[in-house]
Design a protein around this motif. Sequence first.
Motif, PDB file in Angstrom:
ATOM      1  N   ARG A   1      50.568  61.979  77.865  1.00 34.50           N
ATOM      2  CA  ARG A   1      50.736  63.399  77.562  1.00 34.50           C
ATOM      3  C   ARG A   1      49.436  64.107  77.917  1.00 34.50           C
ATOM      4  NH1 ARG A   1      47.610  65.053  73.491  1.00 34.50           N
ATOM      5  NH2 ARG A   1      47.009  63.551  71.861  1.00 34.50           N
ATOM      6  N   PRO A   2      49.456  65.407  78.141  1.00 34.59           N
ATOM      7  CA  PRO A   2      48.210  66.146  78.394  1.00 34.59           C
ATOM      8  C   PRO A   2      47.319  66.158  77.151  1.00 34.59           C
ATOM      9  CG  PRO A   2      50.134  67.407  79.101  1.00 34.59           C
ATOM     10  CD  PRO A   2      50.652  66.246  78.304  1.00 34.59           C
ATOM     11  N   GLY A   3      46.008  66.008  77.368  1.00 36.10           N
ATOM     12  CA  GLY A   3      45.052  66.190  76.282  1.00 36.10           C
ATOM     13  C   GLY A   3      44.560  64.955  75.583  1.00 36.10           C
ATOM     14  N   ILE A   4      45.012  63.766  75.996  1.00 33.08           N
ATOM     15  CA  ILE A   4      44.568  62.551  75.303  1.00 33.08           C
ATOM     16  C   ILE A   4      43.066  62.345  75.469  1.00 33.08           C
ATOM     17  CG2 ILE A   4      44.777  60.037  75.181  1.00 33.08           C
ATOM     18  CD1 ILE A   4      47.671  60.327  76.052  1.00 33.08           C
ATOM     19  N   VAL A   5      42.565  62.487  76.682  1.00 30.31           N
ATOM     20  CA  VAL A   5      41.133  62.293  76.919  1.00 30.31           C
ATOM     21  C   VAL A   5      40.324  63.293  76.105  1.00 30.31           C
ATOM     22  CG1 VAL A   5      39.299  62.358  78.649  1.00 30.31           C
ATOM     23  CG2 VAL A   5      41.499  61.307  79.210  1.00 30.31           C
ATOM     24  N   ALA A   6      40.775  64.534  76.092  1.00 32.28           N
ATOM     25  CA  ALA A   6      40.066  65.560  75.324  1.00 32.28           C
ATOM     26  C   ALA A   6      40.042  65.218  73.841  1.00 32.28           C
ATOM     27  CB  ALA A   6      40.725  66.919  75.550  1.00 32.28           C
TER      28      ALA A   6
ATOM     29  N   GLU B   1      55.906  54.455  84.575  1.00 33.12           N
ATOM     30  CA  GLU B   1      56.231  54.093  83.196  1.00 33.12           C
ATOM     31  C   GLU B   1      55.869  55.191  82.204  1.00 33.12           C
ATOM     32  OE1 GLU B   1      57.899  51.406  82.495  1.00 33.12           O
ATOM     33  OE2 GLU B   1      57.823  50.656  84.563  1.00 33.12           O
ATOM     34  N   LYS B   2      55.179  56.241  82.707  1.00 38.68           N
ATOM     35  CA  LYS B   2      54.727  57.345  81.857  1.00 38.68           C
ATOM     36  C   LYS B   2      53.854  56.848  80.706  1.00 38.68           C
ATOM     37  CE  LYS B   2      58.543  60.517  82.887  1.00 38.68           C
ATOM     38  NZ  LYS B   2      59.066  59.744  84.025  1.00 38.68           N
ATOM     39  N   ARG B   3      52.909  55.943  81.062  1.00 43.14           N
ATOM     40  CA  ARG B   3      51.960  55.431  80.082  1.00 43.14           C
ATOM     41  C   ARG B   3      50.543  55.709  80.545  1.00 43.14           C
ATOM     42  NH1 ARG B   3      53.403  52.932  75.732  1.00 43.14           N
ATOM     43  NH2 ARG B   3      51.379  51.965  75.391  1.00 43.14           N
ATOM     44  N   PHE B   4      49.669  55.856  79.560  1.00 43.34           N
ATOM     45  CA  PHE B   4      48.274  56.193  79.809  1.00 43.34           C
ATOM     46  C   PHE B   4      47.394  55.065  79.302  1.00 43.34           C
ATOM     47  CE2 PHE B   4      44.238  58.060  78.341  1.00 43.34           C
ATOM     48  CZ  PHE B   4      43.797  58.620  79.541  1.00 43.34           C
ATOM     49  N   PHE B   5      46.361  54.730  80.074  1.00 39.26           N
ATOM     50  CA  PHE B   5      45.431  53.644  79.735  1.00 39.26           C
ATOM     51  C   PHE B   5      44.005  54.180  79.813  1.00 39.26           C
ATOM     52  CE2 PHE B   5      49.268  51.861  81.379  1.00 39.26           C
ATOM     53  CZ  PHE B   5      49.515  50.738  80.603  1.00 39.26           C
ATOM     54  N   MET B   6      43.166  53.732  78.900  1.00 34.79           N
ATOM     55  CA  MET B   6      41.790  54.231  78.852  1.00 34.79           C
ATOM     56  C   MET B   6      40.851  53.144  78.338  1.00 34.79           C
ATOM     57  SD  MET B   6      40.463  57.676  76.893  1.00 34.79           S
ATOM     58  CE  MET B   6      38.770  58.253  77.033  1.00 34.79           C
ATOM     59  N   ARG B   7      39.680  53.077  78.947  1.00 37.26           N
ATOM     60  CA  ARG B   7      38.611  52.201  78.472  1.00 37.26           C
ATOM     61  C   ARG B   7      37.328  53.015  78.440  1.00 37.26           C
ATOM     62  NH1 ARG B   7      34.187  49.314  79.974  1.00 37.26           N
ATOM     63  NH2 ARG B   7      33.867  47.272  78.973  1.00 37.26           N
ATOM     64  N   THR B   8      36.651  53.004  77.308  1.00 38.40           N
ATOM     65  CA  THR B   8      35.448  53.816  77.131  1.00 38.40           C
ATOM     66  C   THR B   8      34.365  52.997  76.455  1.00 38.40           C
ATOM     67  OG1 THR B   8      36.802  55.811  76.857  1.00 38.40           O
ATOM     68  CG2 THR B   8      34.510  55.937  76.133  1.00 38.40           C
ATOM     69  N   GLU B   9      33.163  53.007  77.034  1.00 40.13           N
ATOM     70  CA  GLU B   9      31.999  52.425  76.374  1.00 40.13           C
ATOM     71  C   GLU B   9      31.191  53.565  75.772  1.00 40.13           C
ATOM     72  OE1 GLU B   9      29.621  49.587  78.483  1.00 40.13           O
ATOM     73  OE2 GLU B   9      31.380  48.567  79.339  1.00 40.13           O
TER      74      GLU B   9
ATOM     75  N   GLU C   1      47.368  57.084  65.414  1.00 37.49           N
ATOM     76  CA  GLU C   1      48.706  56.975  64.830  1.00 37.49           C
ATOM     77  C   GLU C   1      49.688  57.973  65.428  1.00 37.49           C
ATOM     78  OE1 GLU C   1      50.843  56.817  60.423  1.00 37.49           O
ATOM     79  OE2 GLU C   1      48.709  57.306  60.607  1.00 37.49           O
ATOM     80  N   LYS C   2      49.240  59.186  65.699  1.00 40.13           N
ATOM     81  CA  LYS C   2      50.174  60.218  66.166  1.00 40.13           C
ATOM     82  C   LYS C   2      50.713  59.928  67.564  1.00 40.13           C
ATOM     83  CE  LYS C   2      46.911  63.542  68.213  1.00 40.13           C
ATOM     84  NZ  LYS C   2      46.439  64.947  68.174  1.00 40.13           N
ATOM     85  N   ASP C   3      49.979  59.123  68.358  1.00 37.82           N
ATOM     86  CA  ASP C   3      50.444  58.750  69.691  1.00 37.82           C
ATOM     87  C   ASP C   3      50.914  57.304  69.757  1.00 37.82           C
ATOM     88  OD1 ASP C   3      50.096  61.079  71.482  1.00 37.82           O
ATOM     89  OD2 ASP C   3      47.998  60.938  70.887  1.00 37.82           O
ATOM     90  N   ALA C   4      50.983  56.633  68.601  1.00 37.66           N
ATOM     91  CA  ALA C   4      51.385  55.223  68.546  1.00 37.66           C
ATOM     92  C   ALA C   4      50.583  54.392  69.551  1.00 37.66           C
ATOM     93  CB  ALA C   4      52.878  55.075  68.802  1.00 37.66           C
ATOM     94  N   MET C   5      49.270  54.587  69.533  1.00 38.92           N
ATOM     95  CA  MET C   5      48.393  53.900  70.486  1.00 38.92           C
ATOM     96  C   MET C   5      48.289  52.414  70.176  1.00 38.92           C
ATOM     97  SD  MET C   5      45.124  56.448  70.880  1.00 38.92           S
ATOM     98  CE  MET C   5      45.267  58.112  71.542  1.00 38.92           C
ATOM     99  N   CYS C   6      48.252  51.620  71.223  1.00 38.63           N
ATOM    100  CA  CYS C   6      47.810  50.225  71.128  1.00 38.63           C
ATOM    101  C   CYS C   6      46.325  50.248  71.473  1.00 38.63           C
ATOM    102  CB  CYS C   6      48.606  49.356  72.096  1.00 38.63           C
ATOM    103  SG  CYS C   6      48.114  47.625  72.095  1.00 38.63           S
ATOM    104  N   TRP C   7      45.452  49.922  70.518  1.00 39.97           N
ATOM    105  CA  TRP C   7      44.029  50.160  70.734  1.00 39.97           C
ATOM    106  C   TRP C   7      43.161  49.085  70.097  1.00 39.97           C
ATOM    107  CZ3 TRP C   7      40.678  51.161  66.574  1.00 39.97           C
ATOM    108  CH2 TRP C   7      41.312  51.370  65.338  1.00 39.97           C
ATOM    109  N   GLN C   8      41.936  49.010  70.595  1.00 38.50           N
ATOM    110  CA  GLN C   8      40.896  48.154  70.024  1.00 38.50           C
ATOM    111  C   GLN C   8      39.576  48.890  70.121  1.00 38.50           C
ATOM    112  OE1 GLN C   8      41.143  44.327  72.178  1.00 38.50           O
ATOM    113  NE2 GLN C   8      41.774  43.398  70.256  1.00 38.50           N
TER     114      GLN C   8
END
Length: 287
Positions: free
Chosen positions: A15-20, A44-52, A75-82
Motif C-alpha cells: 500500500r502507499p505510505g509504508i516506508v514513510a 503478488e501485491k506484497r511489499f518487502f523491506m530491510r533496514t539497518e 499490527e495494522k498491516d499484518a506485517m511479518c517482521w523481525q
Amino acid sequence: MSQQRLVLTLSCSDRPGIVADVTTFLAAQHYNVEEASQFEDRQEKRFFMRTELAPASDQATPLAALQQAFADLAEKDAMCWQLRDLADKPKVVIAVSRWGHCLNTLLHKWKEGTLPVEIVAVVSNHNDMRDLVEWYNLPYHYLPISKDTKPQQEAQILEVMEKAQADFLVLARYMQILSNELCEKLEGRAINIHHSFLPGFKGAKPYHQAYDRGVKLIGATAHFVTSDLDEGPIIEQEVERVSHANNPEELVEIGHDIESVVLYRAVRWHAEQRVLLNGSRTVVFRR
C-alpha cells in the motif's frame, strides 16, 4: 552514544505510505536509517523491506521497548517482521557427509570472522570430517543412519539443535534426503546446497546428468529445504563454463569451488537478515 546496529525486516500487503510510516516511527524513537532496501512484488501485491538502523542519540529507545512499540505499528498491516541486534549472531548446526569442501569453506570463513554466525556443532552420518571439525574445537556428532533408523537419527539431529539452541541447519553436502516431518519442523530454517543449477538436474549425480546432456555451463544452487526434493525457494546460484572435453570427474572437481562459494553467500545473507521468503521464491537484498 551506543554503537549498536539493528536490522529490521518486514513483508506485508503493499500500500502507499509504508516506508514513510516506518521511517517516521524510527525517527521518533531516535534512530537513524543507515541502510535501506525495498521491493514491491507487483504480481503478488506484497511489499518487502530491510533496514539497518543505529541510535541517533542517547535518547534512543532500547531494543526490547522498540520491538514492543513496532509491534503496534506492524499490527495494522499484518506485517511479518523481525527486529534484532546485528551483534547477536544466529547459532548454526552444519550437517555433512563425506565431501568436506563446503564445510571447510564455512569453517574457515567463520574462523576469520567473515561469516556472521556462531557455529555450535557439526553432525554427520560418517566420521570422515571429524578431524577437521575438532581442529576448529567444535563438537562433532557422529549419527549413522540406515533405512530403519532414519526417524531416530533425525530426532538426534533435532536434539543437537535444541540443546545448542540453534537457529538454523545448513546441509553442506549432506547426502541424505530429509523426511517430510523434519522438513516441516525446519521450514525456513534449513539451507541446502545442490550441485546443479536448479531447476535442471535434480536428485542424485547431477554432474553425470549434465555430462550426458553435453551442457556448456554447470552450476550450484543454495535453497531452503522443503519436502519437495531440490525445489525449495532459491537463495543463490552460480555457474561455470565447461566444454565437451571435461569428463564427469572433472565436472565434479570444477563444481566443488562453485558449491562452496554459493553456500557461503547464502548462509551469510540469511544470517544478515537479507533473505525474505516470498511464497516459493525469495527476496534477497544483496549488499
